[in-house]
Scaffold this motif. Sequence first.
Motif, PDB file in Angstrom:
ATOM      1  N   GLY A   1       0.421   2.378 -25.531  1.00  0.00           N
ATOM      2  CA  GLY A   1      -0.224   1.630 -24.338  1.00  0.00           C
ATOM      3  C   GLY A   1       0.542   2.167 -23.182  1.00  0.00           C
ATOM      4  N   ASP A   2       0.104   1.377 -22.171  1.00  0.00           N
ATOM      5  CA  ASP A   2       0.656   1.860 -20.711  1.00  0.00           C
ATOM      6  C   ASP A   2       2.175   1.394 -20.949  1.00  0.00           C
ATOM      7  N   LYS A   3       3.153   2.093 -20.333  1.00  0.00           N
ATOM      8  CA  LYS A   3       4.539   1.903 -20.469  1.00  0.00           C
ATOM      9  C   LYS A   3       5.042   2.121 -19.227  1.00  0.00           C
ATOM     10  N   THR A   4       6.353   1.495 -18.629  1.00  0.00           N
ATOM     11  CA  THR A   4       6.827   1.403 -17.334  1.00  0.00           C
ATOM     12  C   THR A   4       7.322   2.988 -16.947  1.00  0.00           C
ATOM     13  N   ILE A   5       6.583   3.304 -15.926  1.00  0.00           N
ATOM     14  CA  ILE A   5       7.179   4.735 -15.366  1.00  0.00           C
ATOM     15  C   ILE A   5       8.342   4.807 -14.606  1.00  0.00           C
ATOM     16  N   PRO A   6       9.335   5.667 -14.949  1.00  0.00           N
ATOM     17  CA  PRO A   6      10.638   5.915 -14.350  1.00  0.00           C
ATOM     18  C   PRO A   6      10.445   6.249 -12.802  1.00  0.00           C
ATOM     19  N   VAL A   7       9.770   5.453 -11.802  1.00  0.00           N
ATOM     20  CA  VAL A   7       9.753   5.365 -10.692  1.00  0.00           C
ATOM     21  C   VAL A   7      10.385   4.129 -10.031  1.00  0.00           C
ATOM     22  N   GLY A   8      11.375   4.241  -8.934  1.00  0.00           N
ATOM     23  CA  GLY A   8      11.950   3.308  -8.241  1.00  0.00           C
ATOM     24  C   GLY A   8      11.020   1.975  -8.042  1.00  0.00           C
ATOM     25  N   PRO A   9      11.315   0.747  -8.361  1.00  0.00           N
ATOM     26  CA  PRO A   9      10.560  -0.341  -8.143  1.00  0.00           C
ATOM     27  C   PRO A   9      10.525  -0.786  -7.159  1.00  0.00           C
TER      28      PRO A   9
ATOM     29  N   GLU B   1       0.976  -1.310  -0.043  1.00  0.00           N
ATOM     30  CA  GLU B   1      -0.032  -0.038  -0.046  1.00  0.00           C
ATOM     31  C   GLU B   1       0.937   1.337   0.015  1.00  0.00           C
ATOM     32  N   ASP B   2       1.631   1.297   0.899  1.00  0.00           N
ATOM     33  CA  ASP B   2       2.969   2.444   0.937  1.00  0.00           C
ATOM     34  C   ASP B   2       3.435   2.645  -0.353  1.00  0.00           C
ATOM     35  N   TYR B   3       3.806   1.521  -1.107  1.00  0.00           N
ATOM     36  CA  TYR B   3       4.726   1.745  -2.480  1.00  0.00           C
ATOM     37  C   TYR B   3       3.487   2.157  -3.347  1.00  0.00           C
ATOM     38  N   LEU B   4       2.413   1.674  -3.335  1.00  0.00           N
ATOM     39  CA  LEU B   4       1.484   2.169  -4.635  1.00  0.00           C
ATOM     40  C   LEU B   4       1.120   3.643  -4.366  1.00  0.00           C
ATOM     41  N   ASN B   5       1.157   4.143  -3.085  1.00  0.00           N
ATOM     42  CA  ASN B   5       0.784   5.535  -2.958  1.00  0.00           C
ATOM     43  C   ASN B   5       2.014   6.445  -3.313  1.00  0.00           C
ATOM     44  N   TYR B   6       3.293   6.053  -3.108  1.00  0.00           N
ATOM     45  CA  TYR B   6       4.358   6.243  -3.321  1.00  0.00           C
ATOM     46  C   TYR B   6       4.717   6.599  -4.827  1.00  0.00           C
ATOM     47  N   ALA B   7       4.337   5.536  -5.452  1.00  0.00           N
ATOM     48  CA  ALA B   7       4.475   5.294  -7.009  1.00  0.00           C
ATOM     49  C   ALA B   7       3.476   6.335  -7.564  1.00  0.00           C
ATOM     50  N   LYS B   8       2.334   6.297  -6.974  1.00  0.00           N
ATOM     51  CA  LYS B   8       1.187   7.460  -7.560  1.00  0.00           C
ATOM     52  C   LYS B   8       1.557   8.754  -7.299  1.00  0.00           C
ATOM     53  N   GLN B   9       2.365   9.152  -6.398  1.00  0.00           N
ATOM     54  CA  GLN B   9       2.640  10.326  -6.116  1.00  0.00           C
ATOM     55  C   GLN B   9       3.950  10.777  -6.796  1.00  0.00           C
ATOM     56  N   GLU B  10       4.815   9.888  -7.173  1.00  0.00           N
ATOM     57  CA  GLU B  10       6.072  10.104  -7.897  1.00  0.00           C
ATOM     58  C   GLU B  10       5.622  10.220  -9.293  1.00  0.00           C
TER      59      GLU B  10
ATOM     60  N   GLY C   1       4.708  13.784 -14.315  1.00  0.00           N
ATOM     61  CA  GLY C   1       3.680  13.856 -15.378  1.00  0.00           C
ATOM     62  C   GLY C   1       3.250  12.642 -15.911  1.00  0.00           C
ATOM     63  N   PHE C   2       3.093  11.721 -15.096  1.00  0.00           N
ATOM     64  CA  PHE C   2       2.402  10.543 -15.688  1.00  0.00           C
ATOM     65  C   PHE C   2       1.046  10.170 -14.978  1.00  0.00           C
ATOM     66  N   ASP C   3       0.175   9.528 -15.421  1.00  0.00           N
ATOM     67  CA  ASP C   3      -0.826   8.946 -15.194  1.00  0.00           C
ATOM     68  C   ASP C   3      -0.832   7.555 -14.780  1.00  0.00           C
ATOM     69  N   MET C   4      -0.544   6.950 -13.489  1.00  0.00           N
ATOM     70  CA  MET C   4      -0.317   5.719 -13.293  1.00  0.00           C
ATOM     71  C   MET C   4      -1.353   4.957 -13.346  1.00  0.00           C
ATOM     72  N   THR C   5      -1.582   3.610 -14.022  1.00  0.00           N
ATOM     73  CA  THR C   5      -2.711   3.037 -14.421  1.00  0.00           C
ATOM     74  C   THR C   5      -2.647   1.707 -14.262  1.00  0.00           C
ATOM     75  N   GLY C   6      -1.284   1.254 -13.549  1.00  0.00           N
ATOM     76  CA  GLY C   6      -1.327  -0.401 -13.102  1.00  0.00           C
ATOM     77  C   GLY C   6      -0.026  -0.481 -12.743  1.00  0.00           C
ATOM     78  N   ILE C   7       0.236  -1.733 -12.442  1.00  0.00           N
ATOM     79  CA  ILE C   7       1.633  -2.185 -12.130  1.00  0.00           C
ATOM     80  C   ILE C   7       2.166  -3.205 -13.034  1.00  0.00           C
ATOM     81  N   ARG C   8       3.494  -3.782 -12.919  1.00  0.00           N
ATOM     82  CA  ARG C   8       3.819  -4.824 -13.830  1.00  0.00           C
ATOM     83  C   ARG C   8       4.852  -5.374 -12.952  1.00  0.00           C
ATOM     84  N   ILE C   9       4.829  -6.661 -12.623  1.00  0.00           N
ATOM     85  CA  ILE C   9       5.703  -7.573 -11.984  1.00  0.00           C
ATOM     86  C   ILE C   9       6.775  -8.254 -12.917  1.00  0.00           C
TER      87      ILE C   9
END
Length: 168
Positions: A147-155, A84-93, A98-106
Amino acid sequence: MKNLAYILIGFAIGAILTYYFCPRTVDTEEVVITKPKGVITVEEATALSNNWTKYRKKAVDSAAAKQGRSVDDRSVDWSLTDVEDYLNYAKQESKILGFDMTGIRIYLGVYGKNAGQSKQDLTTMFIVPTGKKSLSEANSVNLNIQGDKTIPVGPLNEGGGGQGGYPQ
């Protein structure tokens, strides 16, 4: 005195209108949680895990044996708080970048030679945010066909590894 009466009546009418037309939060509202797409049964998950054991375990463990280990990790776990903390951090970053976070990739990964003895050459998994570059809000037509692409936020990495099959 007449003016004071009009002022008091105006305040009363304003208070009544504010009460009826301003949104209020109600603590008694029930939150509806919907089942996401892709949820499978425990039986289906067990079958998938058994198939991995049948078709991949031997090859993966033979690679681990070359490094002096009997088995490699086949799962990774994170605490709910960390996810949950990571998802909140990733959305904020993502928003800051300048990205709209729409998902995650593992992703699957392998620690290299410099990872230390406990992790060296073992499998890991990490979570990466995905999304699209934000478009200008002044644009009335969204013609973004990428398409959705990887956002340059720390994994997110550093979960706990496990060797057992599902369920465990």
